[in-house]
Design a protein around this motif. Structure first.
Motif, short mmCIF file in Angstrom:
data_model
loop_
_atom_site.label_atom_id
_atom_site.label_comp_id
_atom_site.label_asym_id
_atom_site.label_seq_id
_atom_site.Cartn_x
_atom_site.Cartn_y
_atom_site.Cartn_z
N ASP A 129 -3.22 1.08 -11.24
CA ASP A 129 -4.05 1.21 -12.44
C ASP A 129 -4.24 -0.13 -13.15
O ASP A 129 -4.22 -0.24 -14.38
CB ASP A 129 -3.44 2.22 -13.42
CG ASP A 129 -3.35 3.63 -12.85
OD1 ASP A 129 -4.23 3.94 -12.02
OD2 ASP A 129 -2.42 4.35 -13.20
N GLY A 130 -4.38 -1.19 -12.34
CA GLY A 130 -4.64 -2.52 -12.88
C GLY A 130 -3.42 -3.26 -13.36
O GLY A 130 -3.52 -4.40 -13.82
N ASP A 131 -2.25 -2.65 -13.26
CA ASP A 131 -1.01 -3.32 -13.69
C ASP A 131 -0.12 -3.59 -12.48
O ASP A 131 -0.08 -2.80 -11.53
CB ASP A 131 -0.25 -2.45 -14.69
CG ASP A 131 -1.04 -2.27 -15.98
OD1 ASP A 131 -1.76 -3.22 -16.37
OD2 ASP A 131 -0.94 -1.19 -16.59
N VAL A 132 0.63 -4.68 -12.58
CA VAL A 132 1.61 -5.01 -11.53
C VAL A 132 2.87 -4.24 -11.84
O VAL A 132 3.56 -4.50 -12.85
CB VAL A 132 1.90 -6.52 -11.48
CG1 VAL A 132 2.97 -6.82 -10.44
CG2 VAL A 132 0.64 -7.32 -11.19
N ALA A 185 0.83 -1.20 0.00
CA ALA A 185 0.00 0.00 0.00
C ALA A 185 0.86 1.25 0.00
O ALA A 185 0.54 2.26 -0.65
CB ALA A 185 -0.92 -0.02 1.21
N LEU A 186 2.02 1.21 0.73
CA LEU A 186 2.93 2.35 0.72
C LEU A 186 3.62 2.51 -0.63
O LEU A 186 3.80 3.62 -1.15
CB LEU A 186 3.99 2.20 1.82
CG LEU A 186 3.50 2.31 3.28
CD1 LEU A 186 4.63 2.00 4.24
CD2 LEU A 186 2.95 3.70 3.54
N ALA A 187 4.00 1.35 -1.23
CA ALA A 187 4.73 1.41 -2.49
C ALA A 187 3.84 1.76 -3.67
O ALA A 187 4.33 2.21 -4.72
CB ALA A 187 5.41 0.06 -2.75
N GLN A 188 2.55 1.58 -3.51
CA GLN A 188 1.62 1.82 -4.63
C GLN A 188 1.65 3.27 -5.10
O GLN A 188 1.44 3.55 -6.27
CB GLN A 188 0.21 1.41 -4.19
CG GLN A 188 -0.83 1.46 -5.30
CD GLN A 188 -2.18 0.95 -4.80
OE1 GLN A 188 -2.37 0.78 -3.60
NE2 GLN A 188 -3.11 0.76 -5.73
N PHE A 189 1.93 4.17 -4.20
CA PHE A 189 1.88 5.61 -4.54
C PHE A 189 3.27 6.22 -4.69
O PHE A 189 3.44 7.43 -4.72
CB PHE A 189 1.10 6.36 -3.46
CG PHE A 189 -0.31 5.86 -3.29
CD1 PHE A 189 -1.29 6.19 -4.22
CD2 PHE A 189 -0.64 5.04 -2.23
CE1 PHE A 189 -2.58 5.73 -4.07
CE2 PHE A 189 -1.94 4.56 -2.09
CZ PHE A 189 -2.91 4.90 -3.00
N VAL A 190 4.28 5.36 -4.70
CA VAL A 190 5.64 5.87 -4.89
C VAL A 190 5.91 5.96 -6.39
O VAL A 190 5.76 4.97 -7.12
CB VAL A 190 6.68 4.96 -4.22
CG1 VAL A 190 8.10 5.45 -4.52
CG2 VAL A 190 6.44 4.94 -2.71
#
Length: 464
Positions: free
Chosen positions: A144-147, A49-54
């Motif tokens: 955005d739906g991608d890994v 969750a933290l890395a998602q917005f980095v």
């Protein structure tokens, strides 16, 4: 019987406990590892969750990236768990410790590749207490739906293996206590089941030893064994009744035949007065008549010996043997046989003195009959374990192995000794007299030639 039945029950109970304990131990290990895996899944979800917005920095460092790096370093410092966020090309977005990198192969690489497909890695294989492995958990970072990256944690298993081992020790302790309880229960159960069998065995031994009044109290054990005890008592009653009838018949027949035989012998003596002196036929008839009278006397003695109860008293067996040797020594000297007494000066045992004296008389008489002049008959008093013994060893012709199996049977005499005076009942009478008091008589060769007869009586007081 308990020594055979109890180990069987213990083995069966141990097998049941092992069958229950082994799956339980596996379940404890799986539960401990599953708990660790769930914790790592929660941790990877938080870091994801933290890395998602980095945002991937273009030459600088994003504030969110520094925060993520700080969290991973604290995580490694506190828990000793390696953790990192890696891009598809294995570059690290953030990781701790700094020297750690994704493995090229193995479980870590497989978990990373699996997370790149958009799903959490499968649960790692079970780690056992004797294995020094690590648990790898990987979760995808989706934007955005991608890994876009993968969070990987690599946990040491020392604490988990210690907890598994402690759980196994508790299981082993519980099974050990259960085994002790089961052994105690099996001991009591076999005692309850086999009590009637032991009582039956003791009663059967008493009856085999001549104590025909022994019976079994059918009050314990399973119903089947109680029925067996009652059947045994009925059988013993019938056997005792048949033997009593047999004894009565022998005694009555012997007694009733004595008067006609005495009259017949008297008429033979009167007839002998009418014939020339030294007539061989009259002498032969007179000898056979006297032999028949001796057989009837021995039959009556045997019937009385089997019927009479023993009057057991603490007796000096050595002194009694000395008295009997002294009584038979004149006859031994007349035959030219040395009759000697050896052994301990005082040997005590529980016996009916009159019955034991009669038995020793029969054995010594038998030894003197078959020992040639110039040879020795040795009487030895001593002890042998729980019994006091008197051994009478002669230097006669002895008996063969097959003859030793039959010696003591009623009316049995060796075919080689038919010309020697006797009825074949003396040793049978001795056996009956001794059996009534818990004694016995045994026969063995006396090397290099002769017969060794051992008379044994118990040294301990009889049970009442």
């Amino acid at each position: 019987m308990r020594t055979r039945l109890l180990p069987l029950l213990i083995v069966l109970m141990a097998a049941v406990l092992l069958a229950l304990g082994f799956p339980l131990a596996v379940r404890v290990a799986a539960a401990e590892q599953q708990r660790v895996v769930i914790d790592r899944i929660d941790d990877t979800a938080r870091f994801g969750a933290l890395a998602q917005f980095v945002s991937e920095p273009a030459g600088g460092t994003d504030e969110r990236q520094r925060t993520l790096q700080t969290e991973l370093e604290a995580y490694d410092s506190v828990y000793g768990i390696r953790a990192g966020v890696f891009y598809r090309d294995d570059r690290a977005l953030a990781k701790a410790p700094a020297a750690w990198s994704l493995p090229v192969e193995g479980e870590g690489r497989e978990a990373f590749q699996e997370a790149l497909l958009g799903r959490r890695s499968h649960d790692p294989p079970q780690v056992w207490p004797w294995q020094d492995g690590r648990i790898v958990v990987a979760s995808p970072v989706v934007r955005d739906g991608d890994v876009v990256a993968v969070v990987v944690t690599e946990s040491p298993t020392g604490d988990m293996r210690s907890r598994i081992l402690r759980g196994w020790l508790l299981i082993a302790l519980g099974e050990g206590l259960a085994m002790l309880v089961a052994v105690g229960a099996a001991f009591r159960l076999t005692g309850w089941v086999l009590l009637p069998v032991r009582v039956l065995d003791a009663a059967a031994h008493d009856i085999a030893s001549g104590r025909m009044r022994s019976r079994v109290v059918a009050s314990g054990g399973p119903p089947e064994l109680r029925r067996l005890a009652r059947s045994f008592n009925e059988m013993a009653d019938n056997v005792e009744e048949v033997l009593e009838q047999q004894r009565a018949f022998v005694a009555d027949a012997s007694h009733q035949l004595r008067n006609p035989l005495a009259a017949l012998l008297l008429r033979i003596e009167l007839l002998a007065l009418e014939l020339p002196e030294g007539n061989e036929e009259i002498a032969s008839v007179r000898t056979e008549g006297k032999r028949l009278a001796q057989v009837l006397d021995d039959l009556l003695d045997l019937a009385l010996a089997e019927h009479a109860a023993a009057d057991l008293q603490l007796t000096d067996i050595a002194a009694l043997a000395g008295e009997r040797v002294a009584s038979w020594r004149p006859l031994a000297e007349e035959k030219g046989v040395r009759l000697t007494l050896e052994g301990a000066p005082a040997v005590t045992g529980w016996a009916d003195a009159i019955a034991l004296s009669s038995a020793l008389d029969a054995v010594i008489d038998n030894a003197l009959k078959f020992t040639p002049a110039g040879e020795e008959v040795r009487v030895t008093a001593g002890t042998d374990g729980p019994g006091a013994t008197v051994v009478v060893a002669d230097r006669g012709p002895g008996l063969t192995e097959k003859e030793l199996e039959r010696v003591g049977d009623r009316f049995w005499r060796s075919g080689r000794h038919q010309n020697i005076k006797g009825s074949g009942l003396g040793l049978s009478i001795s056996r009956a007299l001794l059996a009534a008091g818990g004694g016995s008589i045994g026969y063995a060769p006396h090397e290099p030639h002769g017969l060794r007869v051992t008379v044994t009586v118990p040294r301990d007081a009889p049970h009442t």
